[in-house]
Design an enzyme around this catalytic site. Structure first.
Site, PDB file in Angstrom:
ATOM      1  N   GLU A 118      -6.817  -6.165 -17.143  1.00 10.90           N
ATOM      2  CA  GLU A 118      -6.360  -7.350 -16.406  1.00 10.90           C
ATOM      3  C   GLU A 118      -4.893  -7.653 -16.705  1.00 10.90           C
ATOM      4  O   GLU A 118      -4.132  -8.026 -15.811  1.00 10.90           O
ATOM      5  CB  GLU A 118      -7.225  -8.565 -16.751  1.00 10.90           C
ATOM      6  CG  GLU A 118      -8.679  -8.449 -16.301  1.00 10.90           C
ATOM      7  CD  GLU A 118      -8.860  -8.500 -14.785  1.00 10.90           C
ATOM      8  OE1 GLU A 118      -7.885  -8.772 -14.070  1.00 10.90           O
ATOM      9  OE2 GLU A 118      -9.996  -8.240 -14.319  1.00 10.90           O
ATOM     10  N   ARG A 122      -2.185  -7.501 -13.655  1.00  5.44           N
ATOM     11  CA  ARG A 122      -1.614  -8.796 -13.249  1.00  5.44           C
ATOM     12  C   ARG A 122      -0.232  -9.010 -13.878  1.00  5.44           C
ATOM     13  O   ARG A 122       0.732  -9.308 -13.181  1.00  5.44           O
ATOM     14  CB  ARG A 122      -2.552  -9.952 -13.641  1.00  5.44           C
ATOM     15  CG  ARG A 122      -3.908  -9.840 -12.993  1.00  5.44           C
ATOM     16  CD  ARG A 122      -4.734 -11.101 -13.140  1.00  5.44           C
ATOM     17  NE  ARG A 122      -6.150 -10.820 -12.950  1.00  5.44           N
ATOM     18  CZ  ARG A 122      -7.037 -11.654 -12.433  1.00  5.44           C
ATOM     19  NH1 ARG A 122      -6.682 -12.848 -12.035  1.00  5.44           N
ATOM     20  NH2 ARG A 122      -8.305 -11.312 -12.309  1.00  5.44           N
ATOM     21  N   ASP A 245     -13.605   1.145  -8.664  1.00  4.63           N
ATOM     22  CA  ASP A 245     -12.669   1.045  -7.535  1.00  4.63           C
ATOM     23  C   ASP A 245     -11.223   1.526  -7.751  1.00  4.63           C
ATOM     24  O   ASP A 245     -10.759   2.490  -7.137  1.00  4.63           O
ATOM     25  CB  ASP A 245     -12.669  -0.392  -6.960  1.00  4.63           C
ATOM     26  CG  ASP A 245     -12.610  -1.497  -8.027  1.00  4.63           C
ATOM     27  OD1 ASP A 245     -12.365  -1.173  -9.199  1.00  4.63           O
ATOM     28  OD2 ASP A 245     -12.801  -2.676  -7.669  1.00  4.63           O
ATOM     29  N   GLU A 361      -9.914  -8.008  -0.847  1.00  4.95           N
ATOM     30  CA  GLU A 361     -10.069  -6.615  -0.400  1.00  4.95           C
ATOM     31  C   GLU A 361     -10.329  -6.442   1.095  1.00  4.95           C
ATOM     32  O   GLU A 361      -9.837  -5.494   1.718  1.00  4.95           O
ATOM     33  CB  GLU A 361     -11.182  -5.922  -1.200  1.00  4.95           C
ATOM     34  CG  GLU A 361     -10.833  -5.615  -2.642  1.00  4.95           C
ATOM     35  CD  GLU A 361     -10.907  -6.810  -3.598  1.00  4.95           C
ATOM     36  OE1 GLU A 361     -11.313  -7.908  -3.146  1.00  4.95           O
ATOM     37  OE2 GLU A 361     -10.554  -6.660  -4.776  1.00  4.95           O
ATOM     38  N   THR A 445      -2.846  -2.447  -7.768  1.00  3.84           N
ATOM     39  CA  THR A 445      -4.143  -2.959  -7.320  1.00  3.84           C
ATOM     40  C   THR A 445      -4.185  -4.485  -7.281  1.00  3.84           C
ATOM     41  O   THR A 445      -5.141  -5.066  -6.774  1.00  3.84           O
ATOM     42  CB  THR A 445      -5.290  -2.383  -8.178  1.00  3.84           C
ATOM     43  OG1 THR A 445      -6.530  -2.639  -7.539  1.00  3.84           O
ATOM     44  CG2 THR A 445      -5.279  -2.955  -9.590  1.00  3.84           C
TER      45      THR A 445
HETATM   46  C1  DMJ Z   1      -7.983  -7.949  -8.465  1.00  6.24           C
HETATM   47  O1  DMJ Z   1      -7.698  -8.360  -9.746  1.00  6.24           O
HETATM   48  C2  DMJ Z   1      -7.663  -6.497  -8.248  1.00  6.24           C
HETATM   49  O2  DMJ Z   1      -7.547  -6.239  -6.891  1.00  6.24           O
HETATM   50  C3  DMJ Z   1      -8.693  -5.578  -8.864  1.00  6.24           C
HETATM   51  O3  DMJ Z   1      -8.426  -4.218  -8.608  1.00  6.24           O
HETATM   52  C4  DMJ Z   1     -10.055  -5.913  -8.344  1.00  6.24           C
HETATM   53  N1  DMJ Z   1     -10.360  -7.304  -8.426  1.00  6.24           N
HETATM   54  C5  DMJ Z   1      -9.396  -8.320  -8.131  1.00  6.24           C
HETATM   55  C6  DMJ Z   1      -9.488  -8.917  -6.756  1.00  6.24           C
HETATM   56  O4  DMJ Z   1     -10.711  -8.988  -6.212  1.00  6.24           O
END
Ligand code: DMJ
Length: 463
Positions: A118, A122, A245, A361, A445
């Site tokens: 995370e 982020r 994912d 998503e 992501t």
């Molecule tokens: C985000 O923190 C990122 O996109 C991660 O890859 C998956 N989950 C959340 C959003 O849903």
């Protein structure tokens, strides 16, 4: 004569249908501008709420109107995640405020353990992107400091990282991990290699991802849980959503961003297996189901909000036909429940996990599909989704996740990815294309844009 009249009538009918189709589906500039203004207003509303009730915290609690920290100290998740969205949307004051919070309030020399994944997507992703957009050296210094503090996490017998690392002591914990939390460092660490000229960052991130890859099954799938000490799979269910994912996403994007051919090959092998073993068509649309990684036999016909990203990556990689089919399922998931649930059974339509924490998503996939096809059907889908969110999740202080999509009870949480991703993709769906050139930029992501480097193959040859 009769034949000529029939021909004339048929031609007229054809022209009428095509023209009508065009005027129905294309958005006018005015309509796009209205949509964009709506999204900008939502950004301002969310940011005002954060500043008023949660300034200095990681996130806003939009119902109780208080702040929330993930750990004992704040890492300002919301300002870091939101900066580049404000920047792209031209919200200059908000961008400047978020940047000032970062440079004056972020410190990583703290005795605090953090979740590697995370913090990487982020914070490190956010700082690197903020540095590239603003050219403010202080942001690069923060990114470098944070990156160095994450490295001890990779000191496991296999090179796959532990899930938690202490930023001061380097102490690690939690060996039971998953492909996403092991393989989602290629982009951020590759950027650190670019800016520090220290090749170890990319090498370490790549080794971790390829330790997962080399443990794929004979049918080229990976499982959901793996022990980073022993390298043994502990849960062999294979799927494309939670806990896997972004492992797939980063293999393809490391190819795009750095020209890494090993990553491209790994993506292609996995993607082929996913389409062969997981792709399932039912009357409502197409979905990627869950299967056992060794046998390919279906374990659970479950699908959810996180899985929805795969249509986007398929579109980005050029497989428009499959992406369209999956997006049909994605849209069905959204419209059937009015707002998508975290997970549902696509064979029975029953909800398994009813929450919706403002995830991006599904809208992200609309964005990529629209960009790759120019088919306004995807703008229309995204518009429906974002309008639902803005209408149903709005509170006095910001936007709240949904505790249960079947009752529409809200939860007291506004995740930072709402500003980083959901609103950004919703905006980009209607914004002029030159705002983001997908030939020059790759999103991490968490939707932080990172600039492509043109030196093809550089990262492959590095080891
Ligand atoms: C985000 O923190 C990122 O996109 C991660 O890859 C998956 N989950 C959340 C959003 O849903």
């Amino acid at each position: 004569m009769k034949n000529r009249i029939t021909f004339f009538l048929l031609t007229a009918l054809f022209l009428l249908v095509s023209l009508k189709g065009n005027t129905q589906t294309k958005f006018t500039n005015r309509q796009k501008a209205v949509q964009i203004e709506k999204i900008k207003a939502a950004c301002r509303h969310a940011w005002q709420g954060y500043k008023k009730y949660a300034s200095g915290y990681d996130a806003l609690k939009p119902i109780s109107k208080t702040g929330h920290n993930w750990y004992g100290v704040s890492f300002l998740m919301t300002p870091v995640d939101a900066f580049d969205t404000f920047y792209l949307l031209g919200l200059k004051t908000e961008a400047e405020e978020a940047k000032e919070m970062m440079v004056s309030g972020l410190h990583f020399d703290v005795d605090q353990e953090v979740q590697l994944f995370e913090v990487n997507i982020r914070l490190l992703g956010g700082l690197l992107s903020a540095w590239e957009l603003s050219n403010d050296q202080r942001l690069l210094a923060l990114a470098k400091d944070l990156g160095a503090r994450l490295l001890p996490a990779f000191n496991s017998p296999t090179g796959m990282p532990y899930r938690y690392v202490n930023l001061k002591t380097g102490k690690t914990r939690d060996a039971l991990s998953n492909p996403a939390e092991i393989g989602t460092y290629l982009l951020e660490f590759g950027k650190l290699t670019e800016y520090t000229h220290d090749s170890s960052y990319y090498r370490i991130a790549k080794k971790a991802a390829f330790e997962v890859y080399k443990r794929r099954s004979d049918i080229d799938l990976v499982g959901t849980t793996i022990d980073v000490n022993t390298g043994e799979w502990r849960n062999t269910e294979s799927q494309i959503g939670a806990r896997i994912d972004s492992y797939y996403e980063y293999l393809y994007k490391a190819w795009l961003l750095f020209g890494d051919k090993d990553c491209k090959e790994a993506w292609e092998i996995h993607n082929k297996a996913i389409k062969k073993q997981l792709f399932t068509e039912v009357s409502s649309g197409s979905y990627f189901t869950r299967v056992d990684m060794k046998s390919g036999k279906e374990t659970h016909p479950f699908y959810g909000a996180l899985d929805a990203f795969y249509a986007g990556i398929l579109a980005l990689s050029g497989d428009i036909a499959t992406a369209r089919k999956i997006q049909k399922g994605n849209y069905y998931m959204w419209t059937t429940f009015n707002i998508e649930p975290e997970e549902f059974n696509f064979r029975t339509d029953s909800v398994l996990y009813p929450e919706y924490p403002l995830r991006p998503e599904n809208i992200e996939s609309c964005f990529y599909l629209y960009r790759m096809t120019k088919d306004s059907e995807f703008q229309r889908m995204g518009q429906r989704m974002i309008n639902d969110i803005l209408e149903k999740c709005k509170t006095d202080a910001g936007y709240a996740g949904v505790k249960n999509v079947t009752t529409m009870e809200l939860s007291d949480s506004m995740e930072s990815f709402f500003l980083a991703e959901t609103l950004k993709y919703a905006y980009l769906l209607f914004a002029p294309e030159n705002k983001i050139d997908l030939g020059k930029v790759v999103f991490n992501t968490e939707a932080h844009p990172l600039r492509m480097t043109n030196d093809e193959g550089r990262m492959t040859k590095d080891e």
